[in-house]
Design an enzyme around this catalytic site. Structure first.
Site, PDB file in Angstrom:
ATOM      1  CD  GLU A 109       6.943   5.086   2.671  1.00 40.83           C
ATOM      2  OE1 GLU A 109       7.111   5.550   1.525  1.00 40.83           O
ATOM      3  OE2 GLU A 109       6.172   4.146   2.923  1.00 40.83           O
ATOM      4  CD  GLN A 118       3.391   5.508   0.129  1.00 40.43           C
ATOM      5  OE1 GLN A 118       3.378   4.380   0.609  1.00 40.43           O
ATOM      6  NE2 GLN A 118       4.497   6.214   0.038  1.00 40.43           N
ATOM      7  N   GLY A 119      -1.013   6.086  -2.298  1.00 42.06           N
ATOM      8  CA  GLY A 119      -1.327   5.301  -3.497  1.00 42.06           C
ATOM      9  C   GLY A 119      -0.154   5.311  -4.449  1.00 42.06           C
ATOM     10  CB  SER A 145       2.431  -0.369  -4.423  1.00 47.86           C
ATOM     11  OG  SER A 145       3.457  -0.034  -3.543  1.00 47.86           O
ATOM     12  CB  SER A 148      -1.114   1.502   4.785  1.00 46.51           C
ATOM     13  OG  SER A 148      -0.166   0.533   4.420  1.00 46.51           O
TER      14      SER A 148
END
Ligand SMILES: Cc1cc2nc3c(=O)[nH]c(=O)nc-3n(C[C@H](O)[C@H](O)[C@H](O)COP(=O)(O)OP(=O)(O)OC[C@H]3O[C@@H](n4cnc5c(N)ncnc54)[C@H](O)[C@@H]3O)c2cc1C
Length: 387
Positions: free
Chosen positions: A249, A128-129, A131, A163
């Protein structure tokens, strides 16, 4: 919501229990947590076994490759896999629990056919990109830009805390396709892209956590070319798609872990009885309180999953209540573990001590507790927005 199990559901449980009893003893041992390629192979292997046995994407819609199981069957699956000590989703976390469900809910038929089957069978993993260094809680301030060049976007910027970036094949990436201006407020002008992690221009720099693992990474994007066809949702409508991702999420991605925490609590009580800490009424009171809290969280989980199913499959903002309470209960659980272990709580080789360190991250990841409190205050309780 009816919480009694039907005959059919009990049969489903029995079949699953039997299958787990057969396959789990033959599973390879858990790899070293620092060895990410081995962890990927292990997690992919388990996912393949679930897929072959018909348990992958149990509660996903049938037209997205899932089994279309009822919410109750899904919860039975979570209970039984945890009870049997089956592996957790691990490196499949993002693909299975929020990128995949987002594509299932928002993607075109072509996108669903391209991305969902490899997630379900464990062939492809996602990260997941979202932040960025200056856009965490205030996610809409993100600056990574995507400039259209024919049928491609040229993406430049950087992401942080990504992550599983080291082992992912795809990234659910948020980019700015329209700069912020007087006409374009920051929530507009964002698009949701599926970026291949092996594209030229993607650089990953792993970050080491307190618990010693390189669980997440910095990600630098230098003129990375991503096909326009990889955009999920309309151009500049990515904030709406992001809300779908975040609701998966926060609302459903952690639910299996509640059962795992209940199991740990039982083990903790057994350890306390063994080492004499059970005689301390303060410890007993803490264990009792945690038992009540985790039972309540499991009820909340049942309610959230059932509500999500009733309203088309996307969880509502009740997920923020769950995330808030669960992340604190998890910290409390492992703090109590340290009290039960006494001086052994300084030994990182002892069970639960690394879990205690990593429990600290739960009140930050997927939106901090303060942000969840804001959501509960403003969107559930209807209180005025803070300044
Ligand atoms: C284990 C872990 C895994 C992660 N994995 C990923 C991942 O895979 N991909 C990804 O994109 N991100 C990931 N993140 C990042 C995570 O989403 C962010 O850390 C989080 O959103 C907080 O952003 P920040 O770190 O920039 O803190 P900031 O936003 O700078 O916040 C700092 C402090 O200010 C408080 N604060 C900020 N704004 C407000 C407000 N409006 N009201 C009240 N308090 C406020 C916060 O609650 C916090 O305490 C991960 C984080 C962790 C810990």
């Amino acid at each position: 919501m009816d919480l009694t199990y039907t005959e059919e559901e009990e049969e489903f449980r029995a079949r699953l229990r039997e299958w787990l009893g057969k396959v789990l003893p033959g599973l390879p041992p858990k790899p070293d947590p620092a060895d990410w390629p081995a962890r990927r192979r292990h997690d992919a292997g388990w996912q393949r076994m679930l897929y072959d046995a018909g348990y992958a994407g149990l509660h996903w819609p049938v037209d997205a490759g899932g089994r279309g199981a009822t919410p109750t069957q899904h919860l039975i699956y979570l209970e039984e896999t945890e009870r049997a000590g089956a592996p957790y989703v691990g490196a499949n976390f993002v693909g299975l629990l929020h990128a995949g469900p987002t594509i299932a809910a928002e993607g075109t038929a072509e996108q669903r056919a391209r991305w969902l089957p490899p997630v379900l069978c464990g062939d492809e993993m996602w990260c997941q990109g979202f932040s960025e260094p200056d856009a965490g809680s205030d996610l809409a301030s993100l600056r990574t830009k995507a400039v259209r060049d024919g049928d491609e976007y040229v993406v430049t910027g950087s992401k942080i805390w990504t992550s599983h970036a080291e082992v992912a094949d795809w990234c659910e990436l948020l980019v700015r396709t329209e700069p912020i201006s007087a006409e374009v407020p920051k929530h507009r002008g964002i698009s949701w892209l599926a970026m291949p992690m092996d594209a030229p221009g993607v650089t990953i720099r792993p970050l080491r956590t307190l618990a010693g693992s390189t669980e997440f990474a910095e990600m630098f994007l230098d003129e990375v070319r991503v096909p326009v066809g990889n955009r999920v949702g309309d151009e500049n409508d990515g904030w709406r798609v992001t809300m779908v991702t975040l609701s998966f999420e926060r609302g459903t991605a952690f639910v299996g872990e509640v059962v795992a925490c209940r199991r740990t609590l039982g083990q903790l009580a057994a350890e306390a009885r063994k080492n004499g800490r059970w005689d301390d009424p303060v410890i007993r009171r803490k264990l009792g309180r945690l038992n009540a809290e985790l039972s309540a969280l499991w009820r909340l989980t049942q309610w959230n999953v059932s509500e999500a199913q009733a309203s088309g499959g996307v969880p509502g903002i009740g997920g923020s209540v769950f995330k808030l309470r669960y992340s604190h209960a998890r910290q409390e659980l492992y703090d109590t573990a340290a009290e039960v272990l006494g001086p052994d709580s300084l030994d990182l080789a002892r069970e639960w001590n690394l879990d205690r360190l990593s429990s600290l991250s739960y009140t930050i990841a997927a939106g901090t507790s303060q942000i969840q409190q804001n959501i509960v205050a403003e969107r559930i309780l209807g209180l005025p927005k803070g300044r």
